[in-house]
Structures are given as structure tokens and as C-alpha cells.
Design a protein around this motif. Sequence first.
Motif, PDB file in Angstrom:
ATOM      1  N   ILE A  24      50.133  -6.129  47.304  1.00 28.86           N
ATOM      2  CA  ILE A  24      49.982  -7.596  47.160  1.00 28.86           C
ATOM      3  C   ILE A  24      50.238  -8.513  47.979  1.00 28.86           C
ATOM      4  O   ILE A  24      49.706  -9.555  48.333  1.00 28.86           O
ATOM      5  CB  ILE A  24      50.869  -7.604  45.797  1.00 28.86           C
ATOM      6  N   TYR A  25      51.218  -8.359  48.883  1.00 30.97           N
ATOM      7  CA  TYR A  25      51.672  -9.028  49.830  1.00 30.97           C
ATOM      8  C   TYR A  25      50.519  -9.278  50.884  1.00 30.97           C
ATOM      9  O   TYR A  25      50.341 -10.509  51.543  1.00 30.97           O
ATOM     10  CB  TYR A  25      52.905  -8.617  50.498  1.00 30.97           C
ATOM     11  N   ALA A  27      47.501  -8.793  50.618  1.00 27.74           N
ATOM     12  CA  ALA A  27      46.159  -9.549  50.024  1.00 27.74           C
ATOM     13  C   ALA A  27      46.361 -10.951  50.273  1.00 27.74           C
ATOM     14  O   ALA A  27      45.340 -11.885  50.579  1.00 27.74           O
ATOM     15  CB  ALA A  27      46.017  -9.159  48.608  1.00 27.74           C
ATOM     16  N   ARG A  28      47.707 -11.435  49.794  1.00 31.30           N
ATOM     17  CA  ARG A  28      48.088 -12.920  49.923  1.00 31.30           C
ATOM     18  C   ARG A  28      47.824 -13.382  51.343  1.00 31.30           C
ATOM     19  O   ARG A  28      47.657 -14.400  51.604  1.00 31.30           O
ATOM     20  CB  ARG A  28      49.378 -13.242  49.385  1.00 31.30           C
ATOM     21  N   GLN A  29      48.321 -12.529  52.087  1.00 30.39           N
ATOM     22  CA  GLN A  29      48.451 -13.179  53.657  1.00 30.39           C
ATOM     23  C   GLN A  29      47.120 -13.286  54.083  1.00 30.39           C
ATOM     24  O   GLN A  29      46.757 -14.126  54.850  1.00 30.39           O
ATOM     25  CB  GLN A  29      49.048 -11.893  54.598  1.00 30.39           C
ATOM     26  N   ARG A  31      44.451 -13.848  52.313  1.00 30.65           N
ATOM     27  CA  ARG A  31      43.942 -14.900  51.752  1.00 30.65           C
ATOM     28  C   ARG A  31      44.180 -16.182  52.305  1.00 30.65           C
ATOM     29  O   ARG A  31      43.345 -17.143  52.765  1.00 30.65           O
ATOM     30  CB  ARG A  31      44.185 -14.845  50.108  1.00 30.65           C
ATOM     31  N   GLU A  32      45.447 -16.390  52.715  1.00 29.12           N
ATOM     32  CA  GLU A  32      46.107 -17.353  53.211  1.00 29.12           C
ATOM     33  C   GLU A  32      45.529 -17.760  54.632  1.00 29.12           C
ATOM     34  O   GLU A  32      45.205 -18.859  55.085  1.00 29.12           O
ATOM     35  CB  GLU A  32      47.746 -17.305  53.203  1.00 29.12           C
TER      36      GLU A  32
END
Length: 147
Positions: A24-25, A27-29, A31-32
Motif C-alpha cells: 500500500i505504501y 503504491a501511494r509513493q 502514484r505521488e
Amino acid sequence: MSAWDAVSAISSMSGAVTVTAALIYTARQVREARRTRAVTALLAIHKAWNASELNRTRRRLKGGEFDDVDQMSIADRNAIGDVLNQAELVGFLVDRRLVSLHDVMSLFPSIPFSYEKALPHIEERRRAFPMYARNVEVLVRRYETQR
């Protein structure tokens, strides 16, 4: 069930939770990072869009200096092409949903006007390159539906 089986089950479960949290972390990184790259590209295009040469060309477009395509010099054709290339990049970014239309409309309010004034040039170029300035054309239509 033995004590070791319970310890093993708890260990497996905590490992699964840790891996899930890490995914999850990550994937967020990712995306950012993608958003950051897109905004950086948009800001670079905005800087070029506001460069003195492109400003001068857009003012000349507004003043009607390029209305007669047959009378334009090669330098004038290239200058209009430079304006349209920047707008084409913006249209590409919006089309790919890398940047929001709202942000583009805020940063580049003159794209529709520049497009309209450059239409004779665009039509001439499309005789040789049918897809010339298509992203700009789509972008301008999207501006119109948002206003």
C-alpha cells in the motif's frame, strides 16, 4: 495445536500484514511520484508558454498579424508552430489524465483563443499532417464544455 503452531500462525499473519502495508505504501509513493512528474512537466510547459518569444507570438496572433497564411514567412510559421506545440503538450497531458483540466484552465486560459486565431495555419498544416494539433483541438472542446 501446539504452542509452536500458534507462534508460527501469528508470525505468518504478522508477515502478511507487513507485506500488505508495504505494498500500500509503495503504491501511494508511485502514484505521488507520477503526479509530481506530471506537475513538473506542466510547470515547465507553463514557463515556456510564458517565455517572451511565445508571448510575442500570441500577441501577434491576437492582433491578427497571421490572418493571411499565404503571406506568412517561415519564421512566422515556426513561431505559431512553437505556440501550438506547447498547447499540444498540455492537451496530451490532459488527455492522458496526467494533469487535471481544471489546473490547465487556470494556468493556460488563452489556449482556446490562440487555437482559434491559429486555425488557418492549423488547417494548412493538416493538409500534410492530418493529426496536426489534434490534442489542442480536443482540449479546446473540453474548455468549452467546462465554461
